[in-house]
Design a protein around this motif. Sequence first.
Motif, PDB file in Angstrom:
ATOM      1  N   ASP A 185       3.609  14.071 -14.130  1.00  0.00           N
ATOM      2  CA  ASP A 185       2.613  14.777 -14.939  1.00  0.00           C
ATOM      3  C   ASP A 185       2.813  16.285 -14.845  1.00  0.00           C
ATOM      4  OD1 ASP A 185       1.502  12.389 -15.726  1.00  0.00           O
ATOM      5  OD2 ASP A 185      -0.157  12.460 -14.269  1.00  0.00           O
ATOM      6  N   SER A 186       3.070  16.766 -13.640  1.00  0.00           N
ATOM      7  CA  SER A 186       3.306  18.196 -13.440  1.00  0.00           C
ATOM      8  C   SER A 186       4.566  18.640 -14.182  1.00  0.00           C
ATOM      9  CB  SER A 186       3.444  18.488 -11.942  1.00  0.00           C
ATOM     10  OG  SER A 186       3.838  19.815 -11.734  1.00  0.00           O
ATOM     11  N   SER A 187       5.616  17.841 -14.114  1.00  0.00           N
ATOM     12  CA  SER A 187       6.858  18.176 -14.815  1.00  0.00           C
ATOM     13  C   SER A 187       6.648  18.192 -16.323  1.00  0.00           C
ATOM     14  CB  SER A 187       7.964  17.176 -14.464  1.00  0.00           C
ATOM     15  OG  SER A 187       8.262  17.228 -13.100  1.00  0.00           O
ATOM     16  N   ASN A 237       1.743   6.728  -6.913  1.00  0.00           N
ATOM     17  CA  ASN A 237       0.756   7.751  -7.282  1.00  0.00           C
ATOM     18  C   ASN A 237       1.333   9.152  -7.130  1.00  0.00           C
ATOM     19  OD1 ASN A 237      -1.237   5.964  -8.025  1.00  0.00           O
ATOM     20  ND2 ASN A 237      -2.191   5.936  -6.007  1.00  0.00           N
ATOM     21  N   VAL A 238       2.064   9.401  -6.046  1.00  0.00           N
ATOM     22  CA  VAL A 238       2.694  10.708  -5.841  1.00  0.00           C
ATOM     23  C   VAL A 238       3.707  10.984  -6.945  1.00  0.00           C
ATOM     24  CG1 VAL A 238       4.254  11.996  -4.319  1.00  0.00           C
ATOM     25  CG2 VAL A 238       2.315  10.786  -3.350  1.00  0.00           C
ATOM     26  N   GLN A 239       4.538   9.989  -7.273  1.00  0.00           N
ATOM     27  CA  GLN A 239       5.544  10.166  -8.325  1.00  0.00           C
ATOM     28  C   GLN A 239       4.887  10.397  -9.683  1.00  0.00           C
ATOM     29  OE1 GLN A 239       8.825  10.458  -7.851  1.00  0.00           O
ATOM     30  NE2 GLN A 239       8.545  10.199  -5.659  1.00  0.00           N
ATOM     31  N   ASN A 240       3.786   9.719  -9.965  1.00  0.00           N
ATOM     32  CA  ASN A 240       3.079   9.928 -11.231  1.00  0.00           C
ATOM     33  C   ASN A 240       2.533  11.347 -11.337  1.00  0.00           C
ATOM     34  OD1 ASN A 240       3.533   7.446 -12.420  1.00  0.00           O
ATOM     35  ND2 ASN A 240       1.687   6.528 -11.563  1.00  0.00           N
ATOM     36  N   ILE A 293       0.842  -1.198   0.000  1.00  0.00           N
ATOM     37  CA  ILE A 293       0.000   0.000   0.000  1.00  0.00           C
ATOM     38  C   ILE A 293       0.877   1.248   0.000  1.00  0.00           C
ATOM     39  CG2 ILE A 293      -1.578   1.369   1.435  1.00  0.00           C
ATOM     40  CD1 ILE A 293      -2.984  -1.243   2.141  1.00  0.00           C
ATOM     41  N   ASN A 294       1.946   1.242   0.797  1.00  0.00           N
ATOM     42  CA  ASN A 294       2.860   2.388   0.807  1.00  0.00           C
ATOM     43  C   ASN A 294       3.512   2.590  -0.552  1.00  0.00           C
ATOM     44  OD1 ASN A 294       2.301   2.910   3.476  1.00  0.00           O
ATOM     45  ND2 ASN A 294       4.078   1.812   4.255  1.00  0.00           N
TER      46      ASN A 294
END
Length: 127
Positions: free
Chosen positions: A60-62, A53-56, A46-47
């Motif tokens: 996406d932002s980058s 998800n955070v890295q994705n 789960i971690n």
Amino acid sequence: MSRRANRTPVGGTSAGRSEAFELEEQNDRQLDGISAKVAALHSVSINIHDEVNVQNRLLDSSTETFSRFGGMFDRTRQQLTRTLATANKRFLCYLTLALVVGLFGLYYIGKIVISRLFSADDAALGH
């Protein structure tokens, strides 16, 4: 958390029953250990999922940021190409010279300011 605590072996001698109970208890302990390891593995997975998800989202932002930068760079390149196509050659020479002199001037001023800041810091520290 014994799953088979109330089971009793049917038939056999008391030594056989004792051995059967001991084997059942060993099985229960091993099942409890496996259960704890599965729970830990579940928590880790789960971690990992949350971190992915955070890295994705970060990727996406980058990607969006680089796309916007690419668009601005293309517009600037197009404007420079139009300016170079329509501008007077002598004007471009003076413009280039002014930019080079301006950059060296900024470098020289920055060097003086930084050296004065460091000398002021040294004086304040008593060096």
